[in-house]
Structure formats: C-alpha cells, structure tokens
Write an enzyme that holds these catalytic residues in place. Structure first.
Site, PDB file in Angstrom:
ATOM      1  N   GLU A 200       0.825  -1.205   0.000  1.00  0.00           N
ATOM      2  CA  GLU A 200       0.000   0.000   0.000  1.00  0.00           C
ATOM      3  C   GLU A 200       0.861   1.256   0.000  1.00  0.00           C
ATOM      4  OE1 GLU A 200      -4.030  -1.309   2.390  1.00  0.00           O
ATOM      5  OE2 GLU A 200      -2.435  -0.303   3.496  1.00  0.00           O
ATOM      6  N   HIS A 235       5.640  -0.475  14.466  1.00  0.00           N
ATOM      7  CA  HIS A 235       4.248  -0.724  14.101  1.00  0.00           C
ATOM      8  C   HIS A 235       3.456  -1.399  15.219  1.00  0.00           C
ATOM      9  CE1 HIS A 235       5.237   0.525  10.056  1.00  0.00           C
ATOM     10  NE2 HIS A 235       6.183  -0.385   9.988  1.00  0.00           N
ATOM     11  N   ARG A 292     -12.069  -9.189  17.024  1.00  0.00           N
ATOM     12  CA  ARG A 292     -11.864  -9.629  18.401  1.00  0.00           C
ATOM     13  C   ARG A 292     -11.831  -8.401  19.298  1.00  0.00           C
ATOM     14  NH1 ARG A 292      -6.640  -7.846  18.927  1.00  0.00           N
ATOM     15  NH2 ARG A 292      -5.315  -8.008  17.078  1.00  0.00           N
TER      16      ARG A 292
END
Length: 667
Positions: A200, A235, A292
């Site tokens: 991306e 990240h 979740r």
C-alpha cells in the site's frame, strides 16, 4: 447467561475475563502450557487444565485440545481473548460443530476480514474509503516490486493475515524492496502460518484511529467511539487514548458510520475494531478490521463506564446489546500505557527473567492496572513480553496526562529491562502533550526520547549509600534480637575506634561510572561526603525498599531495591540500576571481550547475512535472529572483520550465546 466458560488464552486478558465471569456468577476454566503452570490466570480460575508444552503452536494454538477441555469440564462457551485462536475461522467453526459457543463473531465474519486483501475488496464494495495499493493474490516478488513502483515510494508491505506489527515494513526505495519483502514473508509465515502480503501507499504523517464496534445476534450494531493509537514503535502500539484529540463531532459520526457499515457488511456479532489511517486534513482510509477484543479496549471502558467483556458474554449468550447508539456517551478522557519487558535503548528488544520486585501504582476509580503477572513470576521468551496495561482517567486530557505521569512515577519493576522510564519521557514530550500526533512521532523525536546518558543526581548516590547503611543496621539488629544481645558492642555499626571514629568508603557504580561516598557515623545518623559535599543523613527503611530520608534539612522519599550486587534506586519518577562495588575484590587484567557478539535474548537464527572473512562497516547487518515472533537484526558494533559464525540458520540460541567472531578494524 452461561454457567461455565473456558478462557482459551493467558496473561492479563485471561485474568480480566475470569474476573468479569466471576462477577457475573459464571465459573471459569483456564487452560495453560507447561511454561504457565504457576501463572496468575491459572491461580485465579475456578479450575485449570494443562494443554501442552511451552511453545504456543503446541498448546494455546491447538484448537482440538482446547475444545476437548471444554467438553470434559462442561464449559458451554469459549472466550478466545485476543491473539492465539481469537481470529481463527477454523476454530470458530469447530466450536459451532461441537455445540460450544465461540464468544466472538461468526466464522464467516472472521473469514471475510481475515485476509486484508479480501477485506479491502469487500469494504470498497460497502463504500468504506480505502488506501491506494495492491491487495490481490499475485505474490510473485517481481510483480509486487512493479506494483510498488506504480504506487510510488514510500510503500508499506503488510502481512495479509494478522497484525500487531508482525510482517510489516516501510520501504522508502526500490533497492530495498526485495529484502524487506523476504523478511515480511518469513515473519508472516512464522506468526500467522500465511506468508501472503499486500502493498500500500505509505501515508506520510498518518494518525492511527480505530473505532470500537459491537453487534448482536438480532441485527443491532453500534460504535462506542474512537481510540487514537498513533504512538507506536515498530508498528506496535505503545500508548492509546480515547477519545481521539481534536476529533470533531462530524468526523466522529462519519468514521463511526463507516465502521458500522463495515461490521454490517460481514454480519458481525460481538466486539470488533475497525482501524483507519487518518490524514491530518481529516480524510481517512480503511486499514483493517480486528475481529476480536483489542488490547486497548480499557480506554473505551473508562470513558463509557461499560464492561466490554460483560457485553461479550451477554451477546454470545443471545442477549441484545444493553444500549442503543443514542444512549452511549463519552465521559472524560482515558490513556493506556503498555508496560513491556523490553529495552528501549536496544531497539526495544524483549527482555526475559524473573520479576524479583514488582510494585504497580495503587488502583482507584481513575487508575487501573490490568496484568497477568505478579512479583516472583517470570517473563519467558515464549510469549508477548507485556507486564501490564496501565490505564488512567481524567475529566479532560490534561488531567489524564498528569495522572499518567504520576502513575508511571510510582511503578517499580526490577528483574527485567522495561520501558517505564521511556514512557515517562514520552508522556512528557511537548509534541504529545500538545496532541501533535502521528505514527512517526517516536521516530521523529529520537533526540528527546533517547537523550545522552545524563549525570546521576547527587541525591541518588546519597540515598543509595544511606539505604545500604540502614540495611546493614537492620541486618545487625536481626542477629542480636534477644534482650541479652541488645547491649552487645558488635550490634552498633558506629565505626567506634580506640583513638576516634573511623571513616568508611562505599563505592557505587553505574555502567562505567564509579562513585565514592565517604561515611562517618554521627549522633542520630551519618555524615556522607560526596565529591567534597558533606551531608547529614538519616532515615528509615519501609516495605518494598522504601526509604524515608533526611539529607540535611530536605525530606526525600525514594526506594532502593537490592538484588545481588544491584541497588535499584527509584527516585522522582526515574530509576537507576546502580551496583555496589566490592573494593576487596580484584578482577582480571581487562581481557578483550569484543571478539564475540552475543545473543541479546533467546531465539532462533533465521539467516546469516555477512560472509565470513568480509570487512564490514559499523551498523552492517550480520545475521537475523527471530524471538517472540519478531525478527531482530544483529549488526556490526563498529567497522571490522567477520572471522566466523558460531551458529547456522535454524539454530536455537540461548540468551548470551556467542554468535559471531568479530574483530575491530583497528585490531
């Protein structure tokens, strides 16, 4: 409501689910690996069952064993927590076939969102904004490199399955793409069993904003506002807060509506999080949906007054959502800091070991500590090295920040490296205080977050010396505890001599810095001399190494925790791992230890990069070590020659194992 559930996880989330279940009158069964036999979640549960060896792939990731335990113990439902099997569609389907309720979304929703590529196609069809990029199935490296060229650098390579920063790399130039792609694929395969990736456009100065959604089995779906998770390293999130600073009502409604549309597009049930990359101009793109509960869900709970785990149990048992969208409100501001066993000064490398001293801040209505460990427990190399989540609430962001700074100053950890000092600097950073947020903040503020080693304050050396003297006196008192011993001259450590009182020297060390403190016993205390400065010192020792001291006319509160030669000093929100130097010991002649580069933690050798016999520059990659599901590159400490490797790809190595024979160029 269920009568009994099984918690198919470990650590703080398992403890949290067990506590909520108990409050609702629901019995909880824990499962555990051999490494977790004495873990806190095992001690909290109503019953606990061993499911396999330490490695997650042989225990917590073996769905058949967990289902078997559920059947044998009579558990009606399984709560997967987060990580492990929480987003495993095959396990959710197996639960359904076995007649056991999976406390999470249907397998079809997990499947739809499990592949980032497929999810983005689905979201595009649902009208949710998408980041430009390639999300297809073609995984040929040359093809992906051409896609990256077309998208334009910088790009982000991401594992198509999973999250948590694993299998993710930013690439700034075409020359680095192939190496980054290989590393991402290996990491993704190891963490998720799937090496597929997507590519991306990397959004410059992006904010990471996520929306908490909740759906039930009756078609209702709401969003419980947003969380800002922009502060990350590698990240992986470090600090989260809710609501997001600077969020307008219009933008919140737009993002909330997009998140609900995303959830409805897959028939979502239960707790989920829709994550967005947000531009500074207010535009936003769908990134992924975590099917979740999230690690950072407590900040949402703190601003809404809700228990999301309770909502999970109620929805899974067939009840409707407790509140409608119109009934949900935001109250105040909450911040969560993740306390990790890791060393920020070494690239946030995980740390393992026993928690020989662990004192979190006191909990209250505005301070909460979610943890899966207690003092004496061990941080092992097998699982995520999180110690706890520290969550604070304030009437506004300013008050929440003040409470977070105070709570971090009260947190004491000894036995493993940890990120508390780093977090203290982070929450005091002007750019963070002023809410100038984006995912590159930590990288950009390296100078302030990793300052040069500052001189240790004089009071730290003095408190450490005083604590040593008070500890010695306490030990002496304990040896002469009977009434008959109280008059013994050997009990008084006052330096008495026939011709006058004697001076004594205590030598302390921090890294290579040696500090001498001269001690003279005086009435009601000591005279301490540090670098020519003379100070009257007295005080008392409390529980947990607490020191209440007087230095001249100043009152000082600190703590000094003794572990072997170490004297861990906690003072004014910072800590220093000093060492007491035995001046009677004479070491060797300073042998050269630079020849062997050692493993900074237990792990597996992934690949050898440098060639034996080659000359490399400082910082050149030598080999890649995999530990705790992340890859860590071992680099040359200076320019020199690689003599040989002591390991091969695939080898498991212990902490401190010699990896490379290396000689500096000047040698």
């Amino acid at each position: 409501m269920f009568k009994k559930i099984l918690v198919a996880n470990r650590g703080e989330i398992a403890c949290r689910v067990i506590k909520t279940a108990r409050r609702l009158g629901v019995a909880a069964v824990a499962v555990y690996s051999e490494a977790d036999a004495n873990a806190r979640h095992v001690r909290l549960a109503d019953e606990a069952v061993l499911i396999g060896p330490a490695a997650a792939r042989e225990s917590y990731l073996v769905g058949e064993r967990i289902l078997d335990v559920a059947k044998r113990t009579g558990a009606e439902a399984i709560h997967p927590g987060y990580g492990f099997l929480s987003e495993n569609e095959e396990f959710a389907e197996a639960c359904e076939k076995a007649g056991v309720v999976f406390i999470g979304p249907p397998a079809s929703a997990i499947r739809a969102m499990g592949s980032k590529s497929a999810a983005k196609a689905l979201m595009g069809a649902a009208g949710v904004p998408l980041t430009p990029g390639y999300h297809g199935d073609n995984q040929d490296s040359a093809f992906l490199a051409r896609q990256a060229d077309q998208i334009g650098y910088p790009v982000l390579i991401k594992a198509s399955a999973g999250g948590g920063g694993k299998g993710m790399r930013r690439v700034d130039a075409a020359a680095d793409f192939e190496t980054a792609l290989g590393s991402c694929k290996r990491e993704a395969a190891n963490a998720f069993g799937d090496e597929q990736v997507l590519v991306e456009k990397y959004v410059l100065k992006p904010r990471h904003i996520e929306i908490q959604v909740f759906g039930d089995k009756h078609g209702n779906c709401v969003y419980l506002f947003e969380r800002d998770c922009s502060l990350q390293r590698r990240h992986q999130k470090l600090l989260e807060e809710a609501p997001a600073p600077g969020m307008t009502l219009e933008r919140r409604a737009a993002m909330g509506e997009a998140a609900v549309n995303a959830a409805k597009a897959v028939g979502y049930v239960g707790a989920g999080t829709v994550e967005f990359i947000a531009n500074q101009d207010g535009s936003f793109y769908f990134m992924e949906m975590n099917t979740r509960l999230q690690v950072e869900h407590p900040v949402t709970e703190m601003i809404t007054g809700l228990d999301l785990v309770e909502w999970q149990l109620r929805v899974a048992s067939g009840q409707s959502l407790p509140l409608t969208q119109e009934q949900l409100e935001i109250d105040g501001h909450a911040i969560e800091a993740r306390i990790y066993a890791e060393d920020p000064d070494k690239g946030f490398l995980p740390s393992t070991g026993r928690l020989v001293h662990l004192v979190p801040p006191s909990e209250s209505d505005s301070v909460r500590v979610d943890t899966g460990v207690e003092q004496g427990d061990e941080i092992t190399p097998y699982y995520d090295p999180m110690i706890s989540k520290l969550i604070v609430w304030g009437a506004d962001r300013k008050q929440a920040l003040a409470r977070m700074r105070r709570a971090l100053a009260q947190y004491r950890v000894v036995g493993v490296s940890n990120n508390i000092n780093f977090l203290s600097r982070l929450v005091a950073l002007p750019s963070f205080v002023n809410a100038e947020l984006d995912t590159g903040l930590i990288e950009r503020e390296q100078g302030l977050l990793f300052p040069p080693q500052e001189a240790v304050p004089d009071d730290v050396w003095l408190v450490a010396a005083l604590a040593e003297l008070l500890h010695e006196q306490r030990e002496a008192n304990s040896k002469f505890g009977t009434a008959a011993d109280r008059g013994s001259p050997w009990r008084a450590l006052d330096g008495w001599r026939l011709n006058g009182r004697a001076e004594r020297k205590l030598v302390l060390r921090l890294l290579e810095k040696l500090q001498e403190v001269v001690v003279l016993v005086i009435p009601a205390g000591y005279q301490l001399v540090l670098n020519g400065r003379s100070v009257r010192a007295s005080g008392t020792l409390g529980r947990g190494g607490t020191v209440h001291a007087y230095l001249d006319d100043s009152r000082v509160n600190a703590a000094v925790v003794i572990t072997g030669e170490r004297r861990h000093v906690f003072y004014r929100g910072h800590s220093w791992p000093l060492a007491l130097v035995d001046t009677l010991y004479v070491g060797g002649e300073g042998e050269d230890v630079e020849g062997g580069l050692r493993a900074p933690m237990p792990g597996k050798v992934v690949t050898l990069i440098a060639e034996p016999g080659s000359i490399v520059e400082k910082g050149a990659p030598l080999l890649v070590l995999e530990a705790m599901k992340m890859e860590h590159t071992i680099t040359a400490p200076r320019k020199g020659k690689v003599i040989s490797f002591h390991v091969a790809a695939g080898d498991q190595v212990a902490d401190g194992a010699e990896l490379v024979e290396f000689v500096a160029a000047e040698a």
